[in-house]
Design a protein around this motif. Structure first.
Motif, short mmCIF file in Angstrom:
data_model
loop_
_atom_site.label_atom_id
_atom_site.label_comp_id
_atom_site.label_asym_id
_atom_site.label_seq_id
_atom_site.Cartn_x
_atom_site.Cartn_y
_atom_site.Cartn_z
N GLN A 137 24.31 21.53 -75.87
CA GLN A 137 24.21 22.45 -76.99
C GLN A 137 24.60 21.77 -78.30
OE1 GLN A 137 26.68 25.65 -75.45
NE2 GLN A 137 24.87 26.92 -75.07
N GLN A 138 25.66 20.97 -78.26
CA GLN A 138 26.09 20.24 -79.45
C GLN A 138 25.01 19.25 -79.90
OE1 GLN A 138 29.82 18.51 -78.28
NE2 GLN A 138 30.96 20.41 -78.51
N ARG A 139 24.40 18.57 -78.95
CA ARG A 139 23.33 17.62 -79.29
C ARG A 139 22.15 18.33 -79.90
NH1 ARG A 139 21.53 13.04 -76.02
NH2 ARG A 139 20.45 12.69 -77.95
N PHE A 140 21.78 19.47 -79.34
CA PHE A 140 20.66 20.23 -79.89
C PHE A 140 20.97 20.67 -81.31
CE2 PHE A 140 18.58 24.33 -80.67
CZ PHE A 140 17.25 23.94 -80.58
N TYR A 141 22.15 21.21 -81.51
CA TYR A 141 22.54 21.67 -82.84
C TYR A 141 22.56 20.51 -83.84
CZ TYR A 141 25.28 23.49 -86.70
OH TYR A 141 25.70 23.84 -87.95
N ALA A 142 23.13 19.38 -83.43
CA ALA A 142 23.17 18.21 -84.31
C ALA A 142 21.76 17.75 -84.67
CB ALA A 142 23.95 17.07 -83.66
N GLY A 143 20.87 17.79 -83.71
CA GLY A 143 19.50 17.33 -83.94
C GLY A 143 18.75 18.15 -84.97
N ILE A 144 19.10 19.43 -85.09
CA ILE A 144 18.39 20.27 -86.05
C ILE A 144 19.17 20.53 -87.33
CG2 ILE A 144 16.98 21.41 -84.29
CD1 ILE A 144 18.87 23.84 -84.49
N SER A 145 20.45 20.16 -87.35
CA SER A 145 21.25 20.53 -88.53
C SER A 145 21.94 19.37 -89.22
CB SER A 145 22.31 21.56 -88.13
OG SER A 145 23.28 20.96 -87.27
N GLN A 146 21.95 18.18 -88.61
CA GLN A 146 22.65 17.06 -89.20
C GLN A 146 21.69 15.94 -89.60
OE1 GLN A 146 25.46 15.94 -86.13
NE2 GLN A 146 27.04 17.29 -86.95
N THR A 147 22.11 15.18 -90.60
CA THR A 147 21.35 13.99 -90.98
C THR A 147 21.59 12.90 -89.94
OG1 THR A 147 23.16 13.02 -92.24
CG2 THR A 147 21.69 14.54 -93.44
N ALA A 148 20.79 11.87 -90.00
CA ALA A 148 20.97 10.73 -89.09
C ALA A 148 22.35 10.11 -89.29
CB ALA A 148 19.87 9.70 -89.31
N GLU A 149 22.78 10.01 -90.53
CA GLU A 149 24.10 9.45 -90.82
C GLU A 149 25.20 10.30 -90.18
OE1 GLU A 149 26.86 8.99 -94.73
OE2 GLU A 149 24.89 8.03 -94.86
N GLU A 150 25.09 11.61 -90.31
CA GLU A 150 26.09 12.50 -89.71
C GLU A 150 26.08 12.38 -88.19
OE1 GLU A 150 26.23 16.12 -93.00
OE2 GLU A 150 24.60 16.09 -91.51
N ARG A 151 24.89 12.27 -87.59
CA ARG A 151 24.81 12.13 -86.13
C ARG A 151 25.43 10.81 -85.68
NH1 ARG A 151 19.57 14.05 -87.13
NH2 ARG A 151 18.61 12.10 -86.47
N TYR A 152 25.20 9.75 -86.44
CA TYR A 152 25.77 8.45 -86.08
C TYR A 152 27.30 8.50 -86.20
CZ TYR A 152 26.94 3.51 -86.16
OH TYR A 152 27.50 2.28 -85.89
#
Length: 193
Positions: A137-152
């Motif tokens: 769920q966290q990965r899904f949310y990050a994928g649609i709501s965070q920038t690549a920099e934020e995900r990294y």
């Protein structure tokens, strides 16, 4: 060999010496080399493995041949294809060792025996499934709501023990960007004060 796993289990349930012995008897110790496939797409997953040593990745390959890394797992973590294992259906995933690894493995039949003999283990595995769902769920949310920099940044904060053990191109595949784009992100981050 069982100390780390016993410590993990003891966080959730208490076992008698006899129950611990039964549990250990249902496990298989495996030593596998780097780049070994524990599971290939299309096979039915017959294991859940506790990692004593090593680093493992779970990934799938889409129709265009692009890899997407779903998970990295290191010491003290579990690895499996939960859907394939629990439903006994063909997997859509590959599970591959990135380092020489040592595992304690429970197979499908032995897990059923474990639940029959020591029902308290259902709590341990329920918690593992809940954690896996939370991570997805966290990965899904990050994928649609965070920038690549934020995900990294989130990846290196959450998995510091993985960052130095896997190639950057695989981290890029995990956070959903090209290796070249990740290189730009990292360069930008290192230039910031």
């Amino acid at each position: 060999m069982f100390e780390a796993l016993d410590e993990f289990v003891s966080k959730y349930i208490r076992l008698t010496a006899e129950e611990t012995e039964i549990f250990h008897s249902l496990l298989e110790y495996r030593k596998v080399k780097k780049k070994h496939f524990l599971l290939r797409e299309g096979e039915i997953c017959q294991f859940e493995a506790f990692i004593l040593k090593g680093c493992i990745r779970t990934y799938y390959v889409d129709k265009s041949g692009t890899e997407t890394i779903l998970n990295f797992a290191v010491e003290g973590w579990w690895v499996s294809d939960l859907s394939s294992f629990s439903e006994q259906t063909p997997s859509t995933q590959n599970i591959e060792t990135l380092e020489d690894s040592e595992l304690l493995v429970i197979n499908y039949e032995n897990k059923k025996i474990l639940f029959d003999v020591i029902p308290a283990f259902e709590k341990v595995f329920r918690i593992l499934v809940q954690r896996s769902l939370g991570v997805l769920q966290q990965r899904f949310y990050a994928g649609i709501s965070q920038t690549a920099e934020e995900r990294y940044l989130a990846f290196i904060e959450k998995y510091p023990q993985v960052v130095q053990r896997v190639p950057q191109h695989q981290i890029a595949r995990y956070i959903g960007v090209s290796p070249e784009f990740l290189s730009k992100v990292r360069s930008t981050l290192y230039k910031k004060p």
